[in-house]
Write a protein that holds these residues in place. Structure first.
Motif, PDB file in Angstrom:
ATOM      1  N   THR A 107       0.836  -1.208   0.000  1.00  0.00           N
ATOM      2  CA  THR A 107       0.000   0.000   0.000  1.00  0.00           C
ATOM      3  C   THR A 107       0.867   1.253   0.000  1.00  0.00           C
ATOM      4  O   THR A 107       0.646   2.180  -0.784  1.00  0.00           O
ATOM      5  N   THR A 118       6.093  -0.601  -7.279  1.00  0.00           N
ATOM      6  CA  THR A 118       5.472  -1.325  -6.164  1.00  0.00           C
ATOM      7  C   THR A 118       5.981  -2.752  -6.108  1.00  0.00           C
ATOM      8  O   THR A 118       6.289  -3.280  -5.042  1.00  0.00           O
ATOM      9  N   CYS A 147      -3.520  -4.763  -3.148  1.00  0.00           N
ATOM     10  CA  CYS A 147      -3.242  -3.423  -2.611  1.00  0.00           C
ATOM     11  C   CYS A 147      -2.943  -2.443  -3.737  1.00  0.00           C
ATOM     12  O   CYS A 147      -3.363  -1.285  -3.709  1.00  0.00           O
ATOM     13  N   MET A 151      -5.053   1.001  -4.435  1.00  0.00           N
ATOM     14  CA  MET A 151      -4.305   2.263  -4.397  1.00  0.00           C
ATOM     15  C   MET A 151      -4.233   2.925  -5.765  1.00  0.00           C
ATOM     16  O   MET A 151      -3.993   4.128  -5.876  1.00  0.00           O
ATOM     17  N   GLN A 182     -12.047   3.644  -1.656  1.00  0.00           N
ATOM     18  CA  GLN A 182     -10.637   3.297  -1.487  1.00  0.00           C
ATOM     19  C   GLN A 182     -10.377   2.844  -0.045  1.00  0.00           C
ATOM     20  O   GLN A 182      -9.664   1.867   0.187  1.00  0.00           O
ATOM     21  N   LEU A 186      -9.083  -0.822   1.148  1.00  0.00           N
ATOM     22  CA  LEU A 186      -7.896  -1.030   1.983  1.00  0.00           C
ATOM     23  C   LEU A 186      -8.215  -1.894   3.199  1.00  0.00           C
ATOM     24  O   LEU A 186      -7.419  -2.759   3.588  1.00  0.00           O
ATOM     25  N   ASN A 189      -8.509  -5.402   2.056  1.00  0.00           N
ATOM     26  CA  ASN A 189      -7.193  -5.991   1.777  1.00  0.00           C
ATOM     27  C   ASN A 189      -6.511  -6.485   3.049  1.00  0.00           C
ATOM     28  O   ASN A 189      -5.842  -7.522   3.040  1.00  0.00           O
TER      29      ASN A 189
END
Length: 433
Positions: A107, A118, A147, A151, A182, A186, A189
């Motif tokens: 994240t 990432t 993630c 994001m 969002q 999260l 996740n």
């Protein structure tokens, strides 16, 4: 006929990529060209289509080159080791804590909205821990992708900016509408990380000594020699924060920001020309492979648009939707967003399919913004399982996982998260029915 050839082309691309018999660059460039020849377009016309398609990916290709090298050099300085090391230390030998930390690192790593970065931050740092604790590396891939997908709703992530372009509105304004979703994503996740951690324990993770990732001693010494002191790391952190801040404001081209950032990073940390050249050459292969694949994907998009295959395929899909379901077309395509995202490139999805669906939705009284929001959610979750996304190959290459194994493992949880986000979108009033 055009739609049939289009669908056959997509099937051929996916099958060839899944079989791994050819380079993605070859598949994405050659198969569409062959399809266009079958539709009786001349070689000159096809080359023009490909050139037009590559133009749409040029800036992103340059961005990949400088951003991958930037974050690669940044990793060499040891900045991420400090953050990741602290998080891993806190996780200890607790399998669930390790999977949750993976989600947190992925994240944070995706704050810049760049998929390759990432992957390069999360997977190399966590993979040795997974091997040591006998945790299935597919879990690492799955959590990184989940993630990343959530994001990626950031306005500089790409998909949100593309959707905003189609809607002719500001990307930040569109993102503000998506922030509650969002947050939901999260939280989901983290929950997914806990569940996958429990699954890993059930399969023997954390019991007994696992496998150590082999590290070349010469390479280890070389990495240690590149590590910088705390004073440099603080500067590197501030520089990176500044780069991301500039990206978020939209001042200047993103690849220009990364190019200048890379120059400053190299000049301050490694003020030696030979060492600078060595570091650039070290990270250039990954950057160039990703960029070349992106250009090949652009060639495919160009053929899609130039031949009219995309429009014909979209119309064929819409033709099978009964008139009574017309007012729910945004929900239908919200549910289909992840499967479509697997088969269709980002540009083709947002610049080809989305405008057509929005247009049809308008005739049934569905606002274009409503349609865009539903189609945006699921597409993001398909990001790191799509054979058309270069970062997917980077990720599976770093863990030595087959694409088909990654897809089989990750698609079900991704689809569940995307559908739950769609449901919450309706509950929160972001998406209206």
């Amino acid at each position: 006929m055009v739609a049939v050839i289009g669908f056959l082309m997509i099937i051929a691309i996916v099958v060839l990529l899944l079989k791994g018999k050819m380079s993605p660059i070859v598949v994405l460039a050659v198969v569409p060209a062959v399809a266009a020849l079958i539709l009786r377009f001349s070689p000159v016309e096809i080359m023009a289509f490909i050139a037009d398609g590559i133009k749409t990916t040029t800036s992103n290709g340059i961005l990949f080159i400088f951003s991958v090298i930037y974050f690669g050099v940044l990793a060499d300085t040891g900045l991420f080791d400090v953050i990741v090391g602290w998080l891993v230390k806190k996780a200890g030998n607790n399998v669930i804590a390790v999977t949750v930390v993976t989600a947190v690192i992925a994240t944070i790593a995706h704050l810049d909205g760049t998929t390759a970065v990432t992957v390069l931050i999360t997977i190399p740092s966590m993979y040795p821990v997974y091997k040591k604790m006998k945790i299935d590396p597919r879990i690492l891939l799955c959590l990184t992708g989940a993630c990343m997908g959530v994001m990626n709703l950031l306005p500089w992530g790409g998909p949100t900016a593309r959707a905003a372009t189609v809607l002719e509105m500001d990307a930040t304004e569109l993102w503000h509408m998506l922030i509650p979703l969002q947050v939901v994503g999260l939280v989901m996740n983290i929950a997914l990380a806990v569940v996958l951690g429990m699954v890993a324990i059930k399969h023997g993770a954390g019991l007994g000594k696992g496998e150590e990732v082999a590290v070349d001693e010469k390479e280890k010494k070389e990495e240690a020699s590149l590590r910088k002191s705390n004073a440099f790391l603080i500067f590197n952190f501030l520089l990176t924060a500044g780069v991301i801040a500039l990206l978020s404001t939209g001042i200047g081209k993103s690849y220009v920001v990364f190019m200048l950032g890379l120059c400053i990073l190299l000049a301050v940390n490694y003020p030696d020309q030979k060492l600078q050249d060595k570091l650039i050459k070290k990270h250039a292969p990954a950057a160039l492979i990703i960029s070349a694949t992106l250009f090949a994907a652009g060639a495919m998009v160009g053929v899609f648009d130039g031949t009219g295959m995309l429009e014909a395929m979209a119309n064929a899909i819409m033709a099978i939707i009964p008139a009574a379901l017309g007012k729910y077309i945004h929900i239908i395509f919200g549910i289909l967003a992840l499967p479509l995202g697997l088969c269709v490139g980002t540009d083709a999805y947002f610049y080809g399919i989305m405008p057509l669906v929005m247009q049809v939705g308008e005739t049934y009284g569905v606002a274009s913004l409503n349609t865009a929001l539903t189609m945006l959610i699921g597409k993001n979750l398909a990001l790191m399982v799509s054979p058309l996304v270069p970062a997917t190959y980077l990720a599976i290459g770093l863990t030595g996982t087959e694409l088909k194994d990654h897809m089989k493992f990750s698609i079900p949880p991704y689809y569940l998260v995307s559908l739950m986000m769609l449901v919450f979108g309706v509950i929160l009033g972001i998406v209206t029915i």
